[in-house]
Structures are given as structure tokens and as C-alpha cells.
Design an enzyme around this catalytic site. Sequence first.
Site, short mmCIF file in Angstrom:
data_model
loop_
_atom_site.label_atom_id
_atom_site.label_comp_id
_atom_site.label_asym_id
_atom_site.label_seq_id
_atom_site.Cartn_x
_atom_site.Cartn_y
_atom_site.Cartn_z
CB CYS A 1 19.06 -18.43 17.56
SG CYS A 1 19.74 -17.79 19.09
CG HIS B 1 24.50 -18.46 16.42
ND1 HIS B 1 24.06 -19.64 16.97
CD2 HIS B 1 23.44 -17.59 16.51
CE1 HIS B 1 22.82 -19.51 17.40
NE2 HIS B 1 22.42 -18.26 17.13
CG ASP C 1 26.68 -21.52 17.33
OD1 ASP C 1 26.89 -20.41 17.85
OD2 ASP C 1 25.56 -22.04 17.24
#
Length: 420
Positions: free
Chosen positions: A234, A362, A328
Site C-alpha cells: 500500500c 489488496h 484490488d
Amino acid sequence: MIGLTVSPEVSLVDEPVKIQAWGLPPRENIALRAWLKDEKGRIFHSIAFYLTDDEGKINLERSPSTGGDFYGIHPMGLFWALRPAIPFLRLIKHDVMGSPLYVHLELYSHLVITPSPDDVPLVSKVIERWYVSPGVQRVQIREGRVRGALFLPPGEGPFLGVIDMFGGAGGLMEFRSSLLASRGFASLALAYFAYEDLPDFLGDMDLKYFEEAAQFLCNHPKVSGDGIGVIAICKGAEMALGMSSYLPQVAATICINGTNAVNGNNLSYGDLLIPGIPYRSERLMLTHGGTLNLSRAMDDPRLPQHQDSVYPLEKARGPILFLVAEDDQNYDSLFFAKEALARAQKYGKKDVYLRTYPGAGHLLEPPGSPFCPVSQSPFFPLPLMWGGELLAHGKAQESSWKETQDFLRKSIPCSRRNKL
């Protein structure tokens, strides 16, 4: 006599276990339930239904689940499917050294979804799932500005050094570093905001902080000083790519579901100022379930006004691996990774790699981590969508964890590699 075995009963969370039951009626529908409590006492649970064979047995390596949280032969499916009893929680182990996760496995003679007080399991078992192996040492780090925790494998070393970072939740997450140390790496879980005396919120970033952390790890007497690796997800992956682009200490980089440019907040490095691409808050998507999808909130880094924000990854000393979940729903991470790969090809850098995982979301974490498609984040008013599908995500975590270790071992220089 009815029996239930789990082997091993004590293991690291990234290790598979074998589950078998016997002594049941032949061709009978039964239910297997798993549950645990997190550090705050909140319950996560899963359930799967099975049909016993002609001998009254089930073996999760051969017996398909006929229903419940998943279908088919998935020996670790009960662990992948652990979901919170209270919506929008994410299972995160903070105290990795003090205690394991105690996972309760219960066998029922009938199909139950949520057991009532009258539903008594035929047999049950409690197993321990640890995030750290015996002999691993945790060292609290407060060196200069650097804040984090260093996990060292047993022995003298030198070990391959890795900096490990997470994303926009801030704070310090240690569970991946403790597992990396359990697999032979010296891993520094690095905080960069919302921890101790670091800034409370994610503002403009100073690459000198990350350079200080990299130099600290290189200088550690138990770390091979030839260069270190960085693994991050991230926002942390964004910073990892910046580290690889500018810092000579970084010899290998793994970016998990990140971007190819500076976003939101400016990044400085001495006299260099890299402007952050502004977020497009008008592109936030609200779901019918009252959650947020952020995947369109980042602007296109190919636009002329954003060219100065794109990382010059072609300057990176070592190889870069992008691990990307195709479902994601927090970042358009596949797009960003493809842009990074295109830039590498344009400038002749041949050691940039892309590995994609269809159906994964994700939060691509070590195996044994439950699938989390949505959870509350401390800096957003609504829960965030992470995306993914249970079985595809579980398989992706198993594959990516092996690929992570293989890449780091292959790519980080070490004159005494046989120590691993």
C-alpha cells in the site's frame, strides 16, 4: 471412538496443518468449525460441511467441503475463511512474542451454521499458531529518528537484512517481520507515522528518515552490510519504490499493491522535492453496504502535470518485484505496476518483475492470515473495501509468500549465503 487430529498442533501461522477425523458414521454429513479470539477478545470464526467416506472418516487433504464458507478440497480453508463476528474487523496480531493465536476446532454431527448452546461438539481440539519461532529475538528500535522493532533469527549471522513496512493504517505492524525472522531474515518492522513520537498523521514525507533506517540496518553487526531488501504494501510500497529509486543501500525491493509515483503528500530528499499527485476525492465510490472503494481516487500518473511525481525506478540498484492482486479494490495496483514495468523497459532496466494474482484482494499477507475483503481503517469514517475472493486470495497468499522469500534470498547480496 470418535477422533480429531490436527498436525502439527503447534506451528507458525504460515505453515499448513493436516486435519483428519474418524469414528463417524459412514456417508454422514458433519460440520467442522474453527474459531479464535483476538487480543481484544473478539471472535473470528469459520465453518465447513463434509460428507464422511465409507469408513466414517474425513481428511481435509482429500475430502471436499460440500458447503459452509467454501466448497471443494482446501485443507487450509477453515483458516482462510475466519471472519469477524463483529463486522469490519481485521485480525492483526500485535503481540507476536508473548502468545500464539489459539485456534479451536470443533466437530459436529450435524450441519450447523452458528452453534447454539444446545449444540455440543462431538470432539474438539485447540491448536497454537505462532508468529515467531523459538530463538527469534525482538529488539525495540529507537535509534536517532528511526522507530520500529528489529527481529533477529537465532545464531550469529550475518543475515540478509529486510525493512518491512505497511500502509495507511499507520502504527507498527510486526507480524510479517517476525515471520521473516523465523525464516532466517533480519527484519526491521519500520513505523513512519502514528507511532510513539512520529507524526500522528501521514503528511509530507522525508526520504532521509528511510535512509537512516536503511543505514542502521546495514550497519547492524548481525546483518550482511552488502545491501538490504525492502518489502512493503500500500502506501508503504510507494515509499519502498522511492527508497529503491534513490537509496544505494537498497539492493532488492518488493512492492505489494502499491503505486509507481508519489501520491497525496510531497516527498523530500535533501534539496529534491517530489510533489504528491493530489487525490481525487470526488472519485470515491460508496457501496450499498456503506463502505468506501478508493481504487479510482488516484489520478493518472501519465498526465503531463504529474511527470515529476513518477519515481525514476530505472535508477534502482537492484531488482524490483511487483506483487499485484487483480481484484484490488483499494488501489488500481495492476495499472500502476504495468506503468512501472513500461518505464523500466523504456530505460533498459531488465530486472523489474510483475507477478499477478487473479481474484486476490489488496491485503495480500502471509499464508494463514484470514481473508479480509473489507475492514475499518482508523483514518476513514467508513470501512474500506479491499476486494478479493476467499479461495483465490488464500491461494495467492501461499504463492506470494514463497515467491517473496525466494526473491529476497536470490536478490540481496550476502557473502555467507549458506547461513540461510
